[in-house]
Motif scaffolding. Structure first.
Motif, PDB file in Angstrom:
ATOM      1  N   SER A 212       0.834  -1.208   0.000  1.00  0.00           N
ATOM      2  CA  SER A 212       0.000   0.000   0.000  1.00  0.00           C
ATOM      3  C   SER A 212       0.867   1.257   0.000  1.00  0.00           C
ATOM      4  CB  SER A 212      -0.949   0.002   1.200  1.00  0.00           C
ATOM      5  OG  SER A 212      -0.249   0.150   2.420  1.00  0.00           O
ATOM      6  N   LYS A 213       1.956   1.260   0.782  1.00  0.00           N
ATOM      7  CA  LYS A 213       2.866   2.405   0.817  1.00  0.00           C
ATOM      8  C   LYS A 213       3.588   2.563  -0.518  1.00  0.00           C
ATOM      9  CE  LYS A 213       3.833   2.661   5.786  1.00  0.00           C
ATOM     10  NZ  LYS A 213       4.897   2.543   6.831  1.00  0.00           N
ATOM     11  N   ASN A 216       1.195   4.197  -2.859  1.00  0.00           N
ATOM     12  CA  ASN A 216       0.937   5.587  -2.476  1.00  0.00           C
ATOM     13  C   ASN A 216       2.099   6.510  -2.818  1.00  0.00           C
ATOM     14  OD1 ASN A 216      -1.076   7.260  -1.410  1.00  0.00           O
ATOM     15  ND2 ASN A 216      -0.116   7.304   0.605  1.00  0.00           N
ATOM     16  N   LEU A 251      -6.158   5.755  -0.619  1.00  0.00           N
ATOM     17  CA  LEU A 251      -5.955   4.329  -0.878  1.00  0.00           C
ATOM     18  C   LEU A 251      -7.276   3.603  -0.639  1.00  0.00           C
ATOM     19  CD1 LEU A 251      -2.501   3.635   0.805  1.00  0.00           C
ATOM     20  CD2 LEU A 251      -3.040   3.378  -1.624  1.00  0.00           C
ATOM     21  N   LEU A 260      -5.544   3.478  -6.084  1.00  0.00           N
ATOM     22  CA  LEU A 260      -5.599   4.907  -5.815  1.00  0.00           C
ATOM     23  C   LEU A 260      -6.984   5.397  -6.216  1.00  0.00           C
ATOM     24  CD1 LEU A 260      -2.116   6.112  -7.150  1.00  0.00           C
ATOM     25  CD2 LEU A 260      -2.809   5.812  -4.763  1.00  0.00           C
TER      26      LEU A 260
END
Length: 377
Positions: A212-213, A216, A251, A260
């Protein structure tokens, strides 16, 4: 509370549409609207507006707005306004669908990578800013496919998205679980929630957070996402007094993927505008086509070499007041007797690497196969 799919067979219904807030089921249609090009639809709806009192228009519109198609009119439908989380669970029927006798990639993996490289070359030369290229896989089974457990499985695993089902006149089925609403209209307001840029979910909490990071902070994915948001906002500005949206994407997680996501809202200038007016003003978006649109269409036709049909088209409904919901027809399949055909695409920008884009389509294939209750076939 009950779910409309309880004690329901897919072959007995014409259309099904589920959202986090409601579900709709239609068993029959009373009339057909034929169109030569999608851009004709708004005018056709305007011309027959008086005949649509007490009725509802539903169906799907192909990806290529120059392709012909059909919408359906009904005077009878069932809506359940209970939110997904409060509906009764649907027990997925036992299925023996998952034993294919043949699998064919269209195009092959190597051919798809060549397509991506040609797309990047076109972008590097300045002819395009972004291009979405798709590929498909066809599965052949030893007998006709039971669609009911597939629809039930898609629904059960898509609480935050838009499960869709359409039985075409040809007898083919279009069924899927889209995460993305193109346009929703209620009264004088329209809403859009574009998704562009994705990563698979992790196998554990640590890996999931890492992915997820990574998404992002991915410059490639953020560029791709901004193309989509800017395009929709610009197009909605032509039909809306005001358009508002969050400057930084959020997210959004589905069972298999991170996305996104940006929410967009607009107030319509003309109170007589329908959801078709709004949807066709922004469609197709760079998330499923490219930038600029006309050049991307041309390049897609050249490189993909065949029609996408309903894939990355839109599916939904419009009532007598012009309100309705139209979702992007992704994460789904076309089922024809003993075969299933699915497609997946990837957004190509200047930084794209062919092998990575191929792997993105493979991840999406696996996601769809699990969603279709077909496992790792």
């Amino acid at each position: 509370m009950k779910c409309l799919l309880e004690e329901c067979r897919a072959e007995d219904i014409k259309f099904y549409f589920s959202t986090p807030n409601y579900e709709m089921k239609i068993d029959k249609f009373t009339d057909i609207i034929s169109f030569e090009k999608a851009l004709e639809i708004s005018q056709i709806i305007s011309d027959i507006k008086d005949k649509l009192q007490g009725k509802l228009v539903f169906g799907a519109i192909p990806f290529d707005i120059n392709e012909s198609g059909k919408l359906y009119i009904t005077d009878s439908w069932e809506t359940n306004s209970v939110p997904f989380k409060e509906r009764a669970n649907v027990d997925t029927a036992v299925t023996d669908n998952n034993y294919p006798i043949k699998k064919e990639y269209i195009p092959s993996c190597e051919h798809y990578k060549e397509m991506v490289e040609k797309g990047v070359e076109c972008i590097t030369k300045g002819k395009l800013s972004k291009l979405v290229l798709s590929r498909g896989v066809k599965f052949q089974f030893p007998k006709n496919i039971d669609v009911t457990p597939i629809l039930q499985c898609l629904y059960s695993h898509n609480p935050a998205g838009y499960t869709y089902f359409l039985k075409k006149e040809s007898g083919k089925y279009v069924v899927g679980a889209s995460p993305e609403m193109l346009v929703s209209k209620r009264g004088n307001y329209v809403y859009s929630n574009p998704l562009a840029g994705s990563r698979q979910r992790g196998k554990n909490q640590e890996e999931d957070l890492k992915f997820s990071k990574e998404l992002n902070n991915s410059s490639k994915d953020l560029i791709e996402h901004n193309f989509v948001v800017e395009d929709i906002v610009r197009k909605l500005s032509h039909i809306c007094k005001t358009v508002s949206f969050s400057e930084k994407p959020e997210l959004l997680s589905t069972e298999q993927l991170w996305h996104l996501s940006t929410k967009i809202e607009g107030e319509l200038i003309n109170s007589n505008s329908t959801v078709f007016d709004a949807a066709l003003s922004v469609y197709p978006t760079p998330a499923i086509c490219g930038v600029p649109q006309s050049n991307a269409y041309e390049k897609i036709r050249e490189l993909e070499g065949s029609s996408r049909g309903i894939f990355t088209g839109i599916i939904g409904w419009c009532d007598e007041n012009g309100d309705g919901d139209w979702a992007i027809a992704i994460r789904g399949a076309e089922i024809d007797k003993d075969s299933i055909f699915i497609r997946a695409g990837a957004g190509i920008v200047q930084k794209s690497v062919a092998q990575e884009e191929l792997e993105e389509t493979e991840i999406k294939f696996r996601t769809m196969l699990r969603g279709l209750n077909l496992g790792e076939i």
